[in-house]
Write an enzyme that holds these catalytic residues in place. Structure first.
Site, PDB file in Angstrom:
ATOM      1  N   CYS A  74       0.480  -2.322 -10.850  1.00  0.00           N
ATOM      2  CA  CYS A  74      -0.127  -1.394 -11.796  1.00  0.00           C
ATOM      3  C   CYS A  74      -0.472  -0.049 -11.169  1.00  0.00           C
ATOM      4  CB  CYS A  74      -1.428  -1.971 -12.375  1.00  0.00           C
ATOM      5  SG  CYS A  74      -1.257  -3.542 -13.212  1.00  0.00           S
ATOM      6  N   GLY A  83       4.638   0.824 -11.146  1.00  0.00           N
ATOM      7  CA  GLY A  83       4.920  -0.041 -12.283  1.00  0.00           C
ATOM      8  C   GLY A  83       6.001   0.560 -13.151  1.00  0.00           C
ATOM      9  N   ASN A 133      -6.041  -2.036 -12.462  1.00  0.00           N
ATOM     10  CA  ASN A 133      -5.096  -2.273 -11.366  1.00  0.00           C
ATOM     11  C   ASN A 133      -5.722  -3.307 -10.439  1.00  0.00           C
ATOM     12  OD1 ASN A 133      -4.238  -0.445  -8.362  1.00  0.00           O
ATOM     13  ND2 ASN A 133      -3.151  -2.134  -9.308  1.00  0.00           N
ATOM     14  N   GLY A 134      -5.019  -4.401 -10.200  1.00  0.00           N
ATOM     15  CA  GLY A 134      -5.554  -5.458  -9.343  1.00  0.00           C
ATOM     16  C   GLY A 134      -5.284  -6.812  -9.956  1.00  0.00           C
ATOM     17  N   CYS A 173      -6.375  -2.629   0.998  1.00  0.00           N
ATOM     18  CA  CYS A 173      -5.061  -3.250   1.198  1.00  0.00           C
ATOM     19  C   CYS A 173      -4.236  -2.458   2.216  1.00  0.00           C
ATOM     20  CB  CYS A 173      -4.314  -3.312  -0.137  1.00  0.00           C
ATOM     21  SG  CYS A 173      -2.585  -3.812   0.000  1.00  0.00           S
ATOM     22  N   TYR A 208       3.852   0.455   2.249  1.00  0.00           N
ATOM     23  CA  TYR A 208       4.897   0.478   1.230  1.00  0.00           C
ATOM     24  C   TYR A 208       4.454   0.967  -0.141  1.00  0.00           C
ATOM     25  CZ  TYR A 208       8.561  -1.288  -1.917  1.00  0.00           C
ATOM     26  OH  TYR A 208       9.529  -1.398  -2.865  1.00  0.00           O
ATOM     27  N   ASP A 242      13.345  -1.243   8.223  1.00  0.00           N
ATOM     28  CA  ASP A 242      12.920  -1.516   6.844  1.00  0.00           C
ATOM     29  C   ASP A 242      11.425  -1.760   6.840  1.00  0.00           C
ATOM     30  OD1 ASP A 242      13.121  -1.840   4.141  1.00  0.00           O
ATOM     31  OD2 ASP A 242      14.375  -3.642   4.208  1.00  0.00           O
ATOM     32  N   ASP A 243      10.820  -1.685   5.636  1.00  0.00           N
ATOM     33  CA  ASP A 243       9.364  -1.832   5.547  1.00  0.00           C
ATOM     34  C   ASP A 243       8.925  -3.281   5.636  1.00  0.00           C
ATOM     35  OD1 ASP A 243       8.903  -2.873   2.539  1.00  0.00           O
ATOM     36  OD2 ASP A 243      10.500  -1.390   2.554  1.00  0.00           O
ATOM     37  N   CYS A 281      -7.651  -5.562   4.171  1.00  0.00           N
ATOM     38  CA  CYS A 281      -7.112  -6.815   3.648  1.00  0.00           C
ATOM     39  C   CYS A 281      -5.677  -6.921   4.138  1.00  0.00           C
ATOM     40  CB  CYS A 281      -7.145  -6.841   2.119  1.00  0.00           C
ATOM     41  SG  CYS A 281      -6.373  -8.344   1.442  1.00  0.00           S
TER      42      CYS A 281
END
Length: 493
Positions: A25, A51, A129-130, A263, A269, A372-373, A466
């Site tokens: 989101c 999103g 969002n979450g 996060c 990313y 790459d991520d 996190c």
């Protein structure tokens, strides 16, 4: 048979996007600007990476009341149409873009936010969002007490909890509701006169405050402020609620203070590289991740090549630190998105070749480092490796700008089940053999922490972020998932 709506999720997943973690989101809100919904549409366009399945906007006008529009597909294909935007007048508006959840083939229109409710004190809309980790428990309780749900979204619980609150004002009702909620949330809400923003006590998901003239803006990321010319003011603090009216911004702290656990994958990313997080450029952080990756995992090679587009900043950092030439050995087809509305089976089987093509003249005869991520299922990584070898590369080495993703996220990220995560089932050497590459190395968790600005690395007793998708240490217990049988990390792991 034609798709249920013109956005073909199967085609997108077939192209390789199913092998990336997806933020579910993005939220945006505006108060104090004429035709606020137009600014919200622009903001959602800048947040489209958060999103791409559907979007919605709610607006309020003193004469016309609340109006809303919810559509499948890209913002640019829906909310740029004058005929639609004229139905969303007023100086106050919020919006939301979303992905579907893991395993879904899409969404019903009723699941598209923002959600709206009429209360005794007037109407209110919310965009979230979450992810609420006790949503099923709350949902059962609310249904038993007479609530009638209109969607399958966990976010709708917030509206029903607000409805049951005995508080007189919307902001206080929202406080009441969110005190019952566990998990991660950045919420943008609106009433007839207020724009409200809230972050959960751990601050897992982002939310920022901006200003444009006499108006105020709330957004998931700073890049969306830039598109409308708004000035970045500050981040909403973990556990903070801001209530914005024509009198200005009021800040509250409705939750018990806790140590922030933002996060860390936002740095790797999710966020756009032109956004600012915690005072740090996302692009510069990703470049530094590449530097740390090169220091930890050197390899003798001829070319450093990013897997576009998310691997590019880290590849630039890796090349600079290693002294190995940087080259764009893979080109992304930016226009694949909605081209194949009804792809044939043959086209589906092309997989990532629908989106990526190798620059053979640059690759042939080279020992190539692919940056790459992340590696999630590994399906896309294998296909890209095959493409590089088909182009004549002598060797293929993968360097990954995040630690092994071995645990699902329950805080608003669409993650496969744990048994589908390659790193949950294989060692690094086994993954290397499975992918069929000459070497595979990930940045360490300490290295990632150093790259995002924690010089001492990760404190195992009190992590600054996190990082559950890497460590398996969840800052908020995923209660609903545990009840379904999900097994948390054991001491042995």
């Amino acid at each position: 048979m034609p798709p249920a709506h013109p956005f073909d999720f199967d085609a997108i997943r077939a192209s390789g996007d199913e092998d990336k973690l997806k933020e579910e989101c993005g939220v945006f809100g505006v108060i104090g600007l004429s035709d606020a919904a137009n600014f919200v549409a622009l903001g959602l366009h800048a947040l489209q990476h958060r999103g791409q399945e559907a979007g919605g906007i709610v607006a309020y006008h003193p004469e016309h009341g609340f109006n809303s529009a919810r559509r499948f597909g890209y913002v640019r294909d829906n909310f740029t149409k004058q005929s639609l935007m004229e139905t969303l007048p007023g100086p106050l508006s919020i919006g939301h873009v979303r992905y579907s959840t893991a395993g879904s083939k899409g969404a019903a229109i009723r699941d598209v936010q923002p959600f709206f409710g009429e209360f005794s004190m007037g109407g209110a809309a919310i965009a979230h969002n979450g992810n609420i980790t006790n949503a099923e428990e709350l949902r059962r309780e609310l249904i038993e007490r007479g609530s009638i749900f209109q969607s399958s979204s966990d976010s709708e619980c917030i509206i029903h909890l607000m409805a049951r609150s005995l508080q007189k004002q919307a902001a206080e009702r929202l406080e009441d509701a969110l005190r019952r909620v566990e998990g991660a949330f950045s919420v943008v809400a609106m009433t007839r006169t207020k724009l409200i923003g809230v972050r959960d006590p751990l601050g897992v998901r982002p939310l920022v405050l901006g200003q444009l003239g006499d108006g105020w803006v709330l957004s998931s990321e700073t890049c969306a402020l830039d598109i409308i010319g708004a000035k970045f003011v500050r981040e909403i603090e973990p556990g903070e609620m801001v209530v914005i009216t024509d009198k200005g911004v009021e800040s509250r702290q409705p939750f018990r203070p806790q140590k922030s656990r933002f996060c860390i994958f936002e740095h790797v990313y999710f966020s756009r590289p032109d956004s600012i997080i915690g005072g740090r450029s996302v692009y510069e952080t990703r470049r530094q991740i590449g530097v740390e990756l090169a220091r930890e995992n050197p390899v003798d090679a001829d070319l450093v090549c990013p897997v576009p587009d998310s691997g590019t900043p880290a590849a630039i950092g890796f090349a600079a630190e290693s002294g190995i030439e940087f080259g764009l050995g893979i080109t992304r087809n930016q226009y694949m998105g909605r081209t194949f509305i009804e792809p044939t089976e043959q086209i589906r089987n092309m997989g990532v070749r629908l989106k990526l093509n190798v620059n053979r003249a640059l690759i042939e005869g080279k020992r190539v480092i692919l940056v790459d991520d992340s590696v999630v299922r590994g399906t896309t990584s294998r296909k890209i490796k095959d493409m590089i070898l088909d182009a004549g590369a002598k060797e293929v080495h993968f360097r990954i700008a995040s630690p092994p993703t071995a645990w699902p996220c329950f805080y608003g990220v669409d993650t496969p089940e744990r048994d589908k995560l390659l790193a949950a089932n294989m060692s690094e050497d086994e993954m290397c053999e499975h992918l069929g590459v000459d070497s595979l190395r990930f940045i360490s968790l300490d290295g990632l922490y150093r790259a995002v600005g924690v010089a001492a690395g990760r404190d195992p007793k009190s992590p600054a972020y996190c990082d559950a998708c890497f460590s398996g240490e969840y800052p908020v217990a995923p209660r609903d998932m545990v009840a379904k049988g999900f097994e948390l990390k054991t001491a042995a792991e």
